[in-house]
Design a protein around this motif. Structure first.
Motif, PDB file in Angstrom:
ATOM      1  N   ASP A  24      -7.193   0.607  -0.570  1.00  0.00           N
ATOM      2  CA  ASP A  24      -6.989   1.944  -1.146  1.00  0.00           C
ATOM      3  C   ASP A  24      -6.257   1.804  -2.479  1.00  0.00           C
ATOM      4  O   ASP A  24      -5.760   2.779  -3.040  1.00  0.00           O
ATOM      5  N   HIS A  25      -6.191   0.577  -2.970  1.00  0.00           N
ATOM      6  CA  HIS A  25      -5.323   0.277  -4.118  1.00  0.00           C
ATOM      7  C   HIS A  25      -5.806   0.889  -5.429  1.00  0.00           C
ATOM      8  O   HIS A  25      -4.994   1.200  -6.291  1.00  0.00           O
ATOM      9  N   HIS A  29      -2.498   2.358  -6.494  1.00  0.00           N
ATOM     10  CA  HIS A  29      -1.838   1.578  -7.558  1.00  0.00           C
ATOM     11  C   HIS A  29      -2.580   1.690  -8.884  1.00  0.00           C
ATOM     12  O   HIS A  29      -2.011   1.465  -9.929  1.00  0.00           O
ATOM     13  N   MET A  59      -9.638  -0.611   6.060  1.00  0.00           N
ATOM     14  CA  MET A  59      -9.004   0.679   5.797  1.00  0.00           C
ATOM     15  C   MET A  59      -9.342   1.082   4.367  1.00  0.00           C
ATOM     16  O   MET A  59      -9.115   0.311   3.434  1.00  0.00           O
ATOM     17  N   TYR A 151       6.657   4.357   6.085  1.00  0.00           N
ATOM     18  CA  TYR A 151       7.364   3.630   5.030  1.00  0.00           C
ATOM     19  C   TYR A 151       8.661   4.341   4.652  1.00  0.00           C
ATOM     20  O   TYR A 151       8.605   5.400   4.022  1.00  0.00           O
ATOM     21  N   ARG A 153      11.456   5.258   2.291  1.00  0.00           N
ATOM     22  CA  ARG A 153      11.437   5.216   0.827  1.00  0.00           C
ATOM     23  C   ARG A 153      12.213   6.405   0.251  1.00  0.00           C
ATOM     24  O   ARG A 153      12.132   7.494   0.792  1.00  0.00           O
ATOM     25  N   LYS A 186       2.007   1.131  10.786  1.00  0.00           N
ATOM     26  CA  LYS A 186       1.942   0.074   9.772  1.00  0.00           C
ATOM     27  C   LYS A 186       3.227   0.160   8.972  1.00  0.00           C
ATOM     28  O   LYS A 186       3.597   1.238   8.495  1.00  0.00           O
ATOM     29  N   GLY A 212       0.847  -5.736   4.333  1.00  0.00           N
ATOM     30  CA  GLY A 212       0.805  -7.038   3.644  1.00  0.00           C
ATOM     31  C   GLY A 212       1.787  -7.238   2.506  1.00  0.00           C
ATOM     32  O   GLY A 212       2.549  -8.202   2.489  1.00  0.00           O
ATOM     33  N   GLY A 213       1.783  -6.352   1.516  1.00  0.00           N
ATOM     34  CA  GLY A 213       2.663  -6.519   0.359  1.00  0.00           C
ATOM     35  C   GLY A 213       1.987  -7.277  -0.771  1.00  0.00           C
ATOM     36  O   GLY A 213       0.829  -7.692  -0.663  1.00  0.00           O
ATOM     37  N   GLY A 240      -4.076  -6.208   1.982  1.00  0.00           N
ATOM     38  CA  GLY A 240      -4.909  -5.899   0.825  1.00  0.00           C
ATOM     39  C   GLY A 240      -4.852  -6.993  -0.224  1.00  0.00           C
ATOM     40  O   GLY A 240      -5.698  -7.867  -0.296  1.00  0.00           O
ATOM     41  N   ARG A 241      -3.755  -6.949  -1.041  1.00  0.00           N
ATOM     42  CA  ARG A 241      -3.675  -7.844  -2.190  1.00  0.00           C
ATOM     43  C   ARG A 241      -3.744  -9.320  -1.845  1.00  0.00           C
ATOM     44  O   ARG A 241      -4.317 -10.109  -2.599  1.00  0.00           O
TER      45      ARG A 241
HETATM   46  P1  FBP Z   1      -1.161  -4.678   0.510  1.00  0.00           P
HETATM   47  O1  FBP Z   1      -1.434  -5.712   1.578  1.00  0.00           O
HETATM   48  O2  FBP Z   1      -1.824  -5.002  -0.771  1.00  0.00           O
HETATM   49  O3  FBP Z   1       0.328  -4.441   0.372  1.00  0.00           O
HETATM   50  O4  FBP Z   1      -1.826  -3.329   1.021  1.00  0.00           O
HETATM   51  C1  FBP Z   1      -1.191  -2.507   1.965  1.00  0.00           C
HETATM   52  C2  FBP Z   1      -0.820  -1.183   1.360  1.00  0.00           C
HETATM   53  O5  FBP Z   1      -0.133  -0.341   2.265  1.00  0.00           O
HETATM   54  C3  FBP Z   1      -1.991  -0.414   0.795  1.00  0.00           C
HETATM   55  O6  FBP Z   1      -2.620   0.297   1.785  1.00  0.00           O
HETATM   56  C4  FBP Z   1      -1.354   0.430  -0.249  1.00  0.00           C
HETATM   57  O7  FBP Z   1      -2.179   0.765  -1.298  1.00  0.00           O
HETATM   58  C5  FBP Z   1      -0.249  -0.429  -0.725  1.00  0.00           C
HETATM   59  O8  FBP Z   1       0.039  -1.364   0.268  1.00  0.00           O
HETATM   60  C6  FBP Z   1       0.979   0.374  -0.986  1.00  0.00           C
HETATM   61  O9  FBP Z   1       1.943  -0.435  -1.554  1.00  0.00           O
HETATM   62  P2  FBP Z   1       3.249   0.178  -2.165  1.00  0.00           P
HETATM   63  O10 FBP Z   1       3.385   1.550  -1.619  1.00  0.00           O
HETATM   64  O11 FBP Z   1       4.321  -0.735  -1.696  1.00  0.00           O
HETATM   65  O12 FBP Z   1       3.066   0.176  -3.627  1.00  0.00           O
END
Ligand code: FBP
Length: 272
Positions: A24-25, A29, A59, A151, A153, A186, A212-213, A240-241
Motif C-alpha cells: 500500500d506504499h 508513502h 495486502m 500503531y 503514534r 499487525k 516489516g519496517g 513490504g519494503r
Molecule cells: P513495510 O514492511 O514496508 O514496513 O510495510 C508495512 C506497512 O505497514 C505498510 O502497510 C505501510 O504502508 C507502511 O508499513 C507504513 O509505514 P509507516 O507508517 O511506518 O510509515
C-alpha cells in the motif's frame, strides 16, 4: 462465525502462521518507495514474483487489487486495506488515517479480509476507533475477518514513552485492538523476543503479525527479527519494503517462509 474462520485459513497455514506481502506504499508513502526497484511500481510484476515465491497472502488497497488480482493463486489470501493517508498532508494530519473504500468494495474484489489502521495515542484516535468499529461491524456481518494495524503514534506517546516502539505502548495498542474485536493484529517490532512476547500475551489469543519496517541493510538482520517474533509466539509478518525493494525478492521470501513455517534459524534459512 464460520465465514471468518474459513477466510482466516486462506492466510494462515495449519501451523497458524503466515507471511503476507504488503503493498500500500504507493499511497501511504508515495511512489518514491519504489525508487530502488522501479519496475515494482507495476503491480502485476511484483505480485507475480511474490506469488511465485510462495507468499501466503497479500495486502493491498482496492485499486491495486483490481489491477493485480489475476496474478493471485486461488489460495492466496487477499487482504484489502480500507484506510490510509498520504505523505502529502501537513505533518500533524498524518496522525489520521481516512477511509478510502468500503467493505462492499472489498467483497466485490474477492477479499478474504479487510484491514484498517488505528494510530493509538493520536489526537485523532477517536475518529480511527469509529472507522475501525464500523468496518468491523459490517465485515463481521459478511463473515469477513478484520485486521487492525494497531500503531501507537503521536506526541503523547513520544513524550511519555520516548518512542512508538516501546513495548509498553505497543502492547497497549495490541490489547486495545483485541478488545475491539480484531481478528488479526499487525504491529511494530519492540526490539526483543521477551518484550514481543508481552505484546502477544496482551493480544489475548488474537494472532499478532510483525509490521516489516524499512528495508534492513543486511537480509540476515531482518530474518533474525522475524525469527524472534515467531519465538515470542507471534503469528508471522506483513512485509513490504524488505521484499519489494529487492530486485529479486524470491530468496528473501523463501528464507522468511522457512523461518516462519519451519522454525529454521536465520543463518540456515538464509543459506537455503
Ligand atoms: P513495510 O514492511 O514496508 O514496513 O510495510 C508495512 C506497512 O505497514 C505498510 O502497510 C505501510 O504502508 C507502511 O508499513 C507504513 O509505514 P509507516 O507508517 O511506518 O510509515
Amino acid at each position: 462465525n464460520i465465514g471468518i474462520k474459513r477466510r482466516l485459513r486462506r492466510f494462515f497455514r495449519r501451523d497458524g502462521r503466515a507471511l503476507i506481502f504488503a503493498m500500500d506504499h504507493g499511497f501511504e508513502h508515495g511512489p518514491e518507495d519504489f525508487n530502488e526497484v522501479w519496475e515494482h511500481i507495476k503491480p502485476k510484476i511484483i505480485i507475480r514474483k511474490v506469488v511465485r515465491a510462495g507468499i501466503d497472502g497479500v495486502m493491498m488497497l482496492p485499486g491495486i487489487a483490481r489491477i493485480a488480482a489475476d496474478e493471485l493463486k486461488p489460495d492466496t489470501g487477499l487482504m484489502i486495506k480500507l484506510t490510509s493517508k498520504t505523505n502529502l498532508r501537513p505533518k500533524e494530519d498524518q496522525l489520521l488515517q481516512s477511509p478510502l473504500g468500503f467493505v462492499e468494495d472489498a467483497i466485490k474484489l474477492g477479499a478474504d479480509a479487510v484491514a484498517a489502521t488505528v494510530y493509538w495515542g493520536s489526537p485523532y484516535e477517536d475518529i480511527m476507533m469509529k472507522q475501525f468499529a464500523e468496518v468491523a461491524s459490517i465485515a463481521h456481518d459478511f463473515g469477513l475477518p478484520v485486521v487492525q494495524f494497531a500503531y501507537p503514534r503521536g506526541p503523547y506517546i513520544n513524550e511519555k514513552y520516548g518512542k512508538k516502539e516501546d513495548y509498553r505502548v505497543v502492547m497497549y495498542g495490541a490489547r486495545a485492538a483485541a478488545e475491539m474485536g480484531a481478528d488479526m493484529i499487525k504491529t511494530y517490532w519492540t526490539g526483543s523476543k521477551e518484550t514481543f512476547a508481552k505484546v502477544v500475551d496482551a493480544a489475548a489469543g488474537v494472532p499478532v503479525l510483525l509490521s516489516g519496517g524499512a528495508k534492513a541493510k543486511n537480509p540476515l538482520e531482518f530474518l533474525k527479527v522475524v525469527y524472534d517474533v515467531i519465538e515470542a509466539g507471534g503469528a508471522g509478518a506483513v512485509v513490504g519494503r524488505n521484499i519489494f525493494q529487492r530486485e529479486n525478492p524470491e530468496p528473501m521470501i523463501k528464507a522468511l517462509l522457512r523461518v516462519i513455517h519451519r522454525n529454521e534459524e536465520p543463518e540456515e534459512a538464509a543459506k537455503a
